[in-house]
Design a protein around this motif. Sequence first.
Motif, short mmCIF file in Angstrom:
data_model
loop_
_atom_site.label_atom_id
_atom_site.label_comp_id
_atom_site.label_asym_id
_atom_site.label_seq_id
_atom_site.Cartn_x
_atom_site.Cartn_y
_atom_site.Cartn_z
N ARG A 121 -73.62 13.15 8.28
CA ARG A 121 -72.38 13.89 8.27
C ARG A 121 -72.45 14.83 9.43
N GLY A 122 -73.42 15.01 9.97
CA GLY A 122 -73.60 15.99 11.50
C GLY A 122 -73.98 17.42 10.45
N GLN A 123 -73.96 17.61 9.29
CA GLN A 123 -74.28 18.84 8.88
C GLN A 123 -75.65 19.43 9.20
N LEU A 124 -76.25 18.45 9.05
CA LEU A 124 -77.85 18.62 9.30
C LEU A 124 -78.13 17.95 10.78
N GLN A 125 -78.58 18.58 11.64
CA GLN A 125 -79.40 17.95 12.80
C GLN A 125 -80.74 18.06 12.89
N LEU A 126 -81.50 17.10 13.28
CA LEU A 126 -83.15 16.87 12.95
C LEU A 126 -83.70 16.69 14.53
N PHE A 127 -84.60 17.60 14.88
CA PHE A 127 -85.25 17.02 16.10
C PHE A 127 -86.85 17.24 15.93
N PRO A 128 -87.35 16.32 15.94
CA PRO A 128 -88.78 16.11 15.94
C PRO A 128 -89.54 16.56 17.18
N TRP A 129 -90.80 17.16 16.82
CA TRP A 129 -91.38 17.37 18.23
C TRP A 129 -92.01 16.25 18.76
N GLN A 130 -92.41 15.29 17.91
CA GLN A 130 -92.84 14.37 18.25
C GLN A 130 -92.82 13.29 17.12
N HIS A 131 -92.21 12.09 17.02
CA HIS A 131 -92.24 11.39 15.95
C HIS A 131 -91.86 9.79 16.32
N PRO A 132 -92.54 8.64 15.99
CA PRO A 132 -91.98 7.64 16.38
C PRO A 132 -90.68 7.05 15.60
N PRO A 133 -90.19 5.99 15.80
CA PRO A 133 -88.76 5.68 15.21
C PRO A 133 -89.03 5.57 13.89
N SER A 134 -87.90 5.85 12.99
CA SER A 134 -87.94 5.86 11.51
C SER A 134 -87.23 4.60 11.16
N LYS A 135 -87.73 3.72 10.04
CA LYS A 135 -87.09 2.71 9.68
C LYS A 135 -86.12 3.25 8.64
N VAL A 136 -84.82 2.71 8.53
CA VAL A 136 -83.81 2.94 7.83
C VAL A 136 -83.02 1.58 7.10
N TRP A 137 -82.37 1.82 6.04
CA TRP A 137 -81.69 0.46 5.50
C TRP A 137 -80.30 1.02 5.79
N GLY A 138 -79.51 0.25 6.14
CA GLY A 138 -77.95 0.67 6.29
C GLY A 138 -77.69 1.52 7.41
N ARG A 139 -76.59 2.02 7.56
CA ARG A 139 -75.91 2.60 8.65
C ARG A 139 -75.99 4.17 8.48
N VAL A 140 -76.77 4.76 9.27
CA VAL A 140 -76.90 6.20 9.40
C VAL A 140 -76.03 6.52 10.47
N GLY A 141 -76.02 6.07 11.53
CA GLY A 141 -75.26 6.09 12.75
C GLY A 141 -76.15 7.06 13.80
N ASP A 142 -75.34 7.58 15.00
CA ASP A 142 -76.20 8.43 15.83
C ASP A 142 -75.78 9.79 15.67
N GLY A 143 -76.72 10.64 15.98
CA GLY A 143 -76.42 12.26 16.08
C GLY A 143 -77.27 12.72 17.13
N ALA A 144 -77.03 14.09 17.01
CA ALA A 144 -77.53 15.22 18.12
C ALA A 144 -79.20 14.85 18.34
N GLY A 145 -79.72 14.43 17.26
CA GLY A 145 -81.28 14.30 17.37
C GLY A 145 -81.64 12.89 17.26
N HIS A 146 -80.73 12.07 17.13
CA HIS A 146 -81.49 10.75 16.93
C HIS A 146 -80.28 9.61 17.46
N GLN A 147 -80.80 8.46 17.56
CA GLN A 147 -79.91 7.40 18.02
C GLN A 147 -80.13 6.17 17.08
N GLN A 148 -79.67 5.29 16.15
CA GLN A 148 -79.78 4.39 15.64
C GLN A 148 -79.71 2.92 16.15
N ARG A 149 -81.01 2.22 16.22
CA ARG A 149 -80.65 0.81 16.89
C ARG A 149 -81.33 0.03 15.88
#
Length: 308
Positions: A152-180
């Motif tokens: 929803r964009g109500q929460l934005q998350l910017f890790p200091w350092q973290h590898p890509p996170s596996k997800v199921w389904g569509r989360v979409g892109d956000g200020a702190g991440h991009q879904q590939r």
Amino acid sequence: MTLNILDLDHSLTGQAPIARRLASGRATRIDLLDLGPKLRLWSTEKTWKRFAERLAQRPRPTDARPEILFVGSGDYHHLTPAFLADLKEPTSLIHFDNHPDWVRFAPKRHCGSWVNRALKMPAIKRIVTLGPCSDDLHNPQLRGGNLAALKRGQLQLFPWQHPPSKVWGRVGDGAGHQQRENHLHWRNLAELDWAAFLEQMISSLPTEAIWITLDKDVLASEDAATNWDQGGMRLTHLLQALRALAARKRIIGIDVCGEFATPAFSNAFKRWEAKSDQPPPERWSPEDLQRNAATNEALIDLFEELFP
């Protein structure tokens, strides 16, 4: 500014920078030691009500300067929504932490789930979480992470350092991440120009008023010694961020947790949970713990400079 020291676990009052301010009347100690073990990690509604009643009696700001609260161990980060309960205007919450604290499966009054409660508060228009490096971002859906708020964009998350996170389904892109495909690729702060990032992040906030909540486990072990696993942000980065936020926005409150406190819990289940989730407390020497006083000195000095 109004400086309140919530004494829940004995972790703060022995630190020289805080003891001096208590002795001189520049800070107020709120005695909550009787509730500390019951509030630690998570709280029942009965204990929460007692805490809220006691909290309501604390000194409050009488002018535009913010309230500053030091809370003790990061095991009490779920107290933050109590500090936000009286917000009277739209507010952005800036959350420094090595953990996202967004678990949906945990009890409602839990140090690992409090962000979800804050997201439901009418005054909170956005939460920006800065600094996680923890395993909470590894398969976050399986760990109960609130990816819906991220979507929803109500929460934005910017890790200091973290590898890509596996997800199921569509989360979409956000200020702190991009879904590939089925991975979220994070915008890791350690790889960015910090000053440029701060300028961009602050400019994008939807409100003039902000509240800052800081768990010092976001800091590298050179700058803090906490009950939890720690991140990679350095104190210099944190102080720079606080200055930038104060220069551009109106800070209405700051709460700080992330001290090291000797484990003391009200029941066996909490003791088991802490032993399962936290590194062994024996890893810190008395000399290591002095880092907390030094970091708190730097923080309070900055607060006194910014809010004279």
